[in-house]
Motif scaffolding. Structure first.
Motif, mmCIF file in Angstrom:
data_model
loop_
_atom_site.group_PDB
_atom_site.id
_atom_site.type_symbol
_atom_site.label_atom_id
_atom_site.label_comp_id
_atom_site.label_asym_id
_atom_site.label_seq_id
_atom_site.Cartn_x
_atom_site.Cartn_y
_atom_site.Cartn_z
ATOM 1 N N THR A 1 -2.989 29.871 -11.331
ATOM 2 C CA THR A 1 -3.433 30.416 -12.603
ATOM 3 C C THR A 1 -3.076 31.898 -12.683
ATOM 4 O O THR A 1 -3.334 32.656 -11.754
ATOM 5 N N THR A 2 -2.508 32.310 -13.819
ATOM 6 C CA THR A 2 -2.175 33.715 -14.010
ATOM 7 C C THR A 2 -3.389 34.465 -14.535
ATOM 8 O O THR A 2 -4.353 33.870 -15.023
ATOM 9 N N LEU A 3 -3.300 35.782 -14.486
ATOM 10 C CA LEU A 3 -4.387 36.617 -14.975
ATOM 11 C C LEU A 3 -4.594 36.412 -16.474
ATOM 12 O O LEU A 3 -5.733 36.349 -16.948
ATOM 13 N N ASN A 4 -3.503 36.275 -17.225
ATOM 14 C CA ASN A 4 -3.614 36.038 -18.664
ATOM 15 C C ASN A 4 -4.329 34.727 -18.957
ATOM 16 O O ASN A 4 -5.153 34.649 -19.865
ATOM 17 N N GLU A 5 -4.011 33.675 -18.210
ATOM 18 C CA GLU A 5 -4.666 32.381 -18.402
ATOM 19 C C GLU A 5 -6.154 32.487 -18.092
ATOM 20 O O GLU A 5 -6.988 31.921 -18.799
ATOM 21 N N THR A 6 -6.482 33.223 -17.054
ATOM 22 C CA THR A 6 -7.881 33.426 -16.688
ATOM 23 C C THR A 6 -8.614 34.173 -17.789
ATOM 24 O O THR A 6 -9.722 33.790 -18.184
ATOM 25 N N GLU B 1 -7.863 34.335 -20.962
ATOM 26 C CA GLU B 1 -7.975 33.456 -22.122
ATOM 27 C C GLU B 1 -9.102 32.443 -21.942
ATOM 28 O O GLU B 1 -9.855 32.165 -22.874
ATOM 29 N N THR B 2 -9.208 31.899 -20.746
ATOM 30 C CA THR B 2 -10.267 30.927 -20.453
ATOM 31 C C THR B 2 -11.640 31.586 -20.576
ATOM 32 O O THR B 2 -12.557 31.021 -21.185
ATOM 33 N N LEU B 3 -11.798 32.777 -20.008
ATOM 34 C CA LEU B 3 -13.080 33.483 -20.085
ATOM 35 C C LEU B 3 -13.428 33.825 -21.532
ATOM 36 O O LEU B 3 -14.574 33.687 -21.951
ATOM 37 N N LYS B 4 -12.442 34.234 -22.303
ATOM 38 C CA LYS B 4 -12.670 34.555 -23.713
ATOM 39 C C LYS B 4 -13.085 33.305 -24.482
ATOM 40 O O LYS B 4 -14.007 33.335 -25.293
ATOM 41 N N ARG B 5 -12.416 32.182 -24.192
ATOM 42 C CA ARG B 5 -12.740 30.926 -24.877
ATOM 43 C C ARG B 5 -14.173 30.489 -24.554
ATOM 44 O O ARG B 5 -14.927 30.097 -25.451
ATOM 45 N N ILE B 6 -14.566 30.581 -23.299
ATOM 46 C CA ILE B 6 -15.923 30.199 -22.898
ATOM 47 C C ILE B 6 -16.943 31.139 -23.539
ATOM 48 O O ILE B 6 -17.971 30.702 -24.053
ATOM 49 N N SER B 7 -16.663 32.433 -23.529
ATOM 50 C CA SER B 7 -17.584 33.422 -24.097
ATOM 51 C C SER B 7 -17.833 33.193 -25.584
ATOM 52 O O SER B 7 -18.907 33.506 -26.092
ATOM 53 N N ASN B 8 -16.841 32.647 -26.264
ATOM 54 C CA ASN B 8 -16.960 32.442 -27.713
ATOM 55 C C ASN B 8 -17.621 31.115 -28.091
ATOM 56 O O ASN B 8 -17.822 30.862 -29.277
ATOM 57 N N LEU B 9 -17.955 30.289 -27.116
ATOM 58 C CA LEU B 9 -18.632 29.035 -27.418
ATOM 59 C C LEU B 9 -20.054 29.311 -27.903
ATOM 60 O O LEU B 9 -20.703 30.258 -27.451
ATOM 61 N N ALA B 10 -20.519 28.484 -28.811
ATOM 62 C CA ALA B 10 -21.862 28.648 -29.367
ATOM 63 C C ALA B 10 -22.913 28.602 -28.260
ATOM 64 O O ALA B 10 -22.882 27.732 -27.397
ATOM 65 N N GLY B 11 -23.808 29.565 -28.274
ATOM 66 C CA GLY B 11 -24.914 29.590 -27.323
ATOM 67 C C GLY B 11 -24.649 30.357 -26.041
ATOM 68 O O GLY B 11 -25.585 30.681 -25.316
#
Length: 100
Positions: A2-7, A9-19
């Motif tokens: 996994t690249t740093l960019n992918e990581t 993006e994943t953290l940003k996606r999780i952070s934006n989930l409801a709740g």
């Protein structure tokens, strides 16, 4: 690998989930904080309690079956839900409001 960019993006996606209230990433062995979007006080409080819980949980699973290993922990209380994903080097902790 996994690249740093992918990581990121994943953290940003999780952070934006409801709740989702926040994410903490720690070193699995030492519990050193690698990243958090909580205040330092909140982060230290969560990590101080959760890291020892992870170590005890891993030991319990191994005690029950030496060929088994801890994959994921989900703790739900009335107010919060804590999701813990331990890996070889890093552990991700997500704190969120449970959906009713």
């Amino acid at each position: 690998m996994t690249t740093l960019n992918e990581t990121e993006e994943t953290l940003k996606r999780i952070s934006n989930l409801a709740g989702v209230q926040g994410i903490i990433i720690i070193n699995t062995d030492s519990g050193l904080i690698i990243r958090s979007n909580f205040s330092p006080e909140q982060t230290n409080h969560y990590v101080g309690l959760i890291h020892s819980f992870i170590l005890k949980s891993k030991a319990t699973i191994r005690e029950l079956d030496v060929s088994n290993e801890l994959q994921f922990i989900r703790i739900r209380s009335k107010n919060d839900e804590i999701l813990i994903a331990p890996d070889k080097d890093f552990t991700m902790i997500v704190i969120q409001r449970p959906k009713f």
